[in-house]
Design a protein around this motif. Structure first.
Motif, PDB file in Angstrom:
ATOM      1  N   PHE A   1       0.830  -1.204   0.000  1.00 57.17           N
ATOM      2  CA  PHE A   1       0.000   0.000   0.000  1.00 57.17           C
ATOM      3  C   PHE A   1       0.866   1.256   0.000  1.00 57.17           C
ATOM      4  O   PHE A   1       0.616   2.206  -0.736  1.00 57.17           O
ATOM      5  CB  PHE A   1      -0.937  -0.004   1.216  1.00 57.17           C
ATOM      6  CG  PHE A   1      -1.701   1.268   1.386  1.00 57.17           C
ATOM      7  CD1 PHE A   1      -2.785   1.558   0.579  1.00 57.17           C
ATOM      8  CD2 PHE A   1      -1.326   2.194   2.351  1.00 57.17           C
ATOM      9  CE1 PHE A   1      -3.493   2.739   0.729  1.00 57.17           C
ATOM     10  CE2 PHE A   1      -2.011   3.374   2.507  1.00 57.17           C
ATOM     11  CZ  PHE A   1      -3.101   3.659   1.692  1.00 57.17           C
ATOM     12  N   MET A   2       1.905   1.273   0.828  1.00 59.47           N
ATOM     13  CA  MET A   2       2.809   2.431   0.905  1.00 59.47           C
ATOM     14  C   MET A   2       3.528   2.660  -0.424  1.00 59.47           C
ATOM     15  O   MET A   2       3.691   3.804  -0.868  1.00 59.47           O
ATOM     16  CB  MET A   2       3.836   2.238   2.029  1.00 59.47           C
ATOM     17  CG  MET A   2       3.240   2.238   3.424  1.00 59.47           C
ATOM     18  SD  MET A   2       2.556   3.826   3.883  1.00 59.47           S
ATOM     19  CE  MET A   2       4.053   4.729   4.150  1.00 59.47           C
ATOM     20  N   GLU A   3       3.952   1.582  -1.085  1.00 62.01           N
ATOM     21  CA  GLU A   3       4.625   1.721  -2.383  1.00 62.01           C
ATOM     22  C   GLU A   3       3.678   2.299  -3.421  1.00 62.01           C
ATOM     23  O   GLU A   3       4.062   3.166  -4.214  1.00 62.01           O
ATOM     24  CB  GLU A   3       5.178   0.372  -2.840  1.00 62.01           C
ATOM     25  CG  GLU A   3       6.376  -0.090  -2.035  1.00 62.01           C
ATOM     26  CD  GLU A   3       6.784  -1.527  -2.331  1.00 62.01           C
ATOM     27  OE1 GLU A   3       6.123  -2.196  -3.165  1.00 62.01           O
ATOM     28  OE2 GLU A   3       7.767  -1.976  -1.718  1.00 62.01           O
ATOM     29  N   LYS A   4       2.439   1.830  -3.443  1.00 63.12           N
ATOM     30  CA  LYS A   4       1.435   2.345  -4.398  1.00 63.12           C
ATOM     31  C   LYS A   4       1.138   3.818  -4.101  1.00 63.12           C
ATOM     32  O   LYS A   4       0.989   4.626  -5.025  1.00 63.12           O
ATOM     33  CB  LYS A   4       0.149   1.521  -4.316  1.00 63.12           C
ATOM     34  CG  LYS A   4       0.314   0.090  -4.702  1.00 63.12           C
ATOM     35  CD  LYS A   4      -0.216  -0.145  -6.075  1.00 63.12           C
ATOM     36  CE  LYS A   4      -0.191  -1.638  -6.331  1.00 63.12           C
ATOM     37  NZ  LYS A   4       0.377  -1.971  -7.586  1.00 63.12           N
ATOM     38  N   GLU A   5       1.039   4.178  -2.829  1.00 58.91           N
ATOM     39  CA  GLU A   5       0.784   5.563  -2.450  1.00 58.91           C
ATOM     40  C   GLU A   5       1.949   6.456  -2.866  1.00 58.91           C
ATOM     41  O   GLU A   5       1.750   7.567  -3.364  1.00 58.91           O
ATOM     42  CB  GLU A   5       0.542   5.662  -0.940  1.00 58.91           C
ATOM     43  CG  GLU A   5       0.180   7.046  -0.446  1.00 58.91           C
ATOM     44  CD  GLU A   5      -1.132   7.580  -1.017  1.00 58.91           C
ATOM     45  OE1 GLU A   5      -1.330   8.804  -0.965  1.00 58.91           O
ATOM     46  OE2 GLU A   5      -1.952   6.795  -1.526  1.00 58.91           O
ATOM     47  N   GLU A   6       3.169   5.983  -2.685  1.00 59.57           N
ATOM     48  CA  GLU A   6       4.346   6.748  -3.096  1.00 59.57           C
ATOM     49  C   GLU A   6       4.342   6.938  -4.616  1.00 59.57           C
ATOM     50  O   GLU A   6       4.631   8.028  -5.119  1.00 59.57           O
ATOM     51  CB  GLU A   6       5.624   6.028  -2.664  1.00 59.57           C
ATOM     52  CG  GLU A   6       6.883   6.797  -2.992  1.00 59.57           C
ATOM     53  CD  GLU A   6       8.142   6.066  -2.585  1.00 59.57           C
ATOM     54  OE1 GLU A   6       9.214   6.632  -2.845  1.00 59.57           O
ATOM     55  OE2 GLU A   6       8.069   4.971  -2.022  1.00 59.57           O
ATOM     56  N   GLU A   7       3.985   5.900  -5.346  1.00 57.22           N
ATOM     57  CA  GLU A   7       3.898   5.983  -6.814  1.00 57.22           C
ATOM     58  C   GLU A   7       2.835   6.997  -7.227  1.00 57.22           C
ATOM     59  O   GLU A   7       3.034   7.801  -8.144  1.00 57.22           O
ATOM     60  CB  GLU A   7       3.571   4.591  -7.360  1.00 57.22           C
ATOM     61  CG  GLU A   7       3.609   4.486  -8.867  1.00 57.22           C
ATOM     62  CD  GLU A   7       3.299   3.066  -9.321  1.00 57.22           C
ATOM     63  OE1 GLU A   7       2.402   2.925 -10.183  1.00 57.22           O
ATOM     64  OE2 GLU A   7       3.941   2.126  -8.806  1.00 57.22           O
ATOM     65  N   ARG A   8       1.698   6.989  -6.558  1.00 55.14           N
ATOM     66  CA  ARG A   8       0.614   7.936  -6.857  1.00 55.14           C
ATOM     67  C   ARG A   8       1.071   9.365  -6.589  1.00 55.14           C
ATOM     68  O   ARG A   8       0.832  10.275  -7.392  1.00 55.14           O
ATOM     69  CB  ARG A   8      -0.618   7.610  -6.011  1.00 55.14           C
ATOM     70  CG  ARG A   8      -1.847   8.446  -6.365  1.00 55.14           C
ATOM     71  CD  ARG A   8      -3.008   8.131  -5.445  1.00 55.14           C
ATOM     72  NE  ARG A   8      -2.821   8.639  -4.096  1.00 55.14           N
ATOM     73  CZ  ARG A   8      -2.986   9.924  -3.744  1.00 55.14           C
ATOM     74  NH1 ARG A   8      -3.314  10.825  -4.631  1.00 55.14           N
ATOM     75  NH2 ARG A   8      -2.808  10.292  -2.500  1.00 55.14           N
ATOM     76  N   MET A   9       1.770   9.573  -5.454  1.00 56.75           N
ATOM     77  CA  MET A   9       2.255  10.912  -5.116  1.00 56.75           C
ATOM     78  C   MET A   9       3.273  11.396  -6.147  1.00 56.75           C
ATOM     79  O   MET A   9       3.270  12.576  -6.527  1.00 56.75           O
ATOM     80  CB  MET A   9       2.876  10.915  -3.708  1.00 56.75           C
ATOM     81  CG  MET A   9       1.871  10.686  -2.593  1.00 56.75           C
ATOM     82  SD  MET A   9       0.645  11.985  -2.481  1.00 56.75           S
ATOM     83  CE  MET A   9       1.626  13.269  -1.760  1.00 56.75           C
ATOM     84  N   ARG A  10       4.124  10.528  -6.628  1.00 57.40           N
ATOM     85  CA  ARG A  10       5.093  10.914  -7.666  1.00 57.40           C
ATOM     86  C   ARG A  10       4.377  11.330  -8.942  1.00 57.40           C
ATOM     87  O   ARG A  10       4.774  12.284  -9.595  1.00 57.40           O
ATOM     88  CB  ARG A  10       6.053   9.757  -7.953  1.00 57.40           C
ATOM     89  CG  ARG A  10       7.124   9.615  -6.936  1.00 57.40           C
ATOM     90  CD  ARG A  10       8.150   8.605  -7.368  1.00 57.40           C
ATOM     91  NE  ARG A  10       9.013   8.281  -6.248  1.00 57.40           N
ATOM     92  CZ  ARG A  10       9.688   7.197  -6.120  1.00 57.40           C
ATOM     93  NH1 ARG A  10       9.623   6.278  -7.060  1.00 57.40           N
ATOM     94  NH2 ARG A  10      10.466   7.003  -5.076  1.00 57.40           N
ATOM     95  N   SER A  11       3.331  10.580  -9.302  1.00 61.28           N
ATOM     96  CA  SER A  11       2.562  10.902 -10.510  1.00 61.28           C
ATOM     97  C   SER A  11       1.909  12.283 -10.368  1.00 61.28           C
ATOM     98  O   SER A  11       1.935  13.089 -11.291  1.00 61.28           O
ATOM     99  CB  SER A  11       1.471   9.854 -10.770  1.00 61.28           C
ATOM    100  OG  SER A  11       2.035   8.630 -11.047  1.00 61.28           O
ATOM    101  N   VAL A  12       1.326  12.546  -9.192  1.00 60.96           N
ATOM    102  CA  VAL A  12       0.696  13.830  -8.941  1.00 60.96           C
ATOM    103  C   VAL A  12       1.723  14.950  -8.990  1.00 60.96           C
ATOM    104  O   VAL A  12       1.511  15.993  -9.637  1.00 60.96           O
ATOM    105  CB  VAL A  12      -0.046  13.840  -7.573  1.00 60.96           C
ATOM    106  CG1 VAL A  12      -0.477  15.218  -7.166  1.00 60.96           C
ATOM    107  CG2 VAL A  12      -1.243  12.901  -7.638  1.00 60.96           C
TER     108      VAL A  12
END
Length: 168
Positions: free
Chosen positions: A150-161
């Protein structure tokens, strides 16, 4: 309690500890798998002497006949009392410190247990079920992996944003 039928297998039912003499000093233990040496001393698997209620080593004659243990810890040979196992409890305010496996150091005082119940031919089993503990450990590991994912996916989402914001 696990029934073994061993002559020198003793288990304490309820509170209390056996007192043993080690090279490092007096220790308490719940492990009652004892042996008689060729010299007649009652010892633990590690060779530590088992003590009686007065704090003296227990000796069993080499030519001893039938050895029996009364529920109060009195050891007898052919019906003649030989010694009483020392069953002790730390006093209130004392703490037990685990030392290598089944031995405990007492930080404080101990006192003899007034009315112990000791069984012959039994050993105390561990109070931990290894299978359920391994299953619980796998469950915790899976939950940790799911949280990490979950943390890795959230970090990926934040990078995209952040990437989209910096392009604009």
């Amino acid at each position: 309690m696990t029934q073994t039928g061993g002559t020198f297998d003793f288990a304490i039912e309820g509170d209390g500890f056996f007192q043993v003499e080690t090279e490092a000093g007096l220790r308490l233990s719940r492990s009652g798998a004892f042996f008689a040496t060729a010299g007649g001393e009652l010892v633990t698997a590690d060779g530590n002497r088992v003590l009686d209620s007065g704090g003296a080593p227990i000796f069993v004659p080499a030519d001893a006949g039938k050895i029996a243990l009364a529920s109060d810890g009195t050891l007898s040979v052919d019906g003649n009392p030989l010694a009483q196992l020392g069953i002790f409890m730390p006093t209130e305010g004392s703490t037990l410190i685990r030392e290598q496996g089944v031995m405990f150091i007492v930080d404080g005082e101990i006192e003899p247990l007034n009315d112990p119940t000791v069984l012959q031919g039994f050993l105390e089993s561990s109070n931990v079920d290894p299978v359920s503990q391994i299953a619980r450990m796998i469950q915790v590991q899976r939950a940790y992996e799911m949280g990490q994912n979950f943390m890795e996916k959230e970090e990926e989402r934040m990078r995209s944003v952040m990437s989209l914001i910096t392009r604009s």
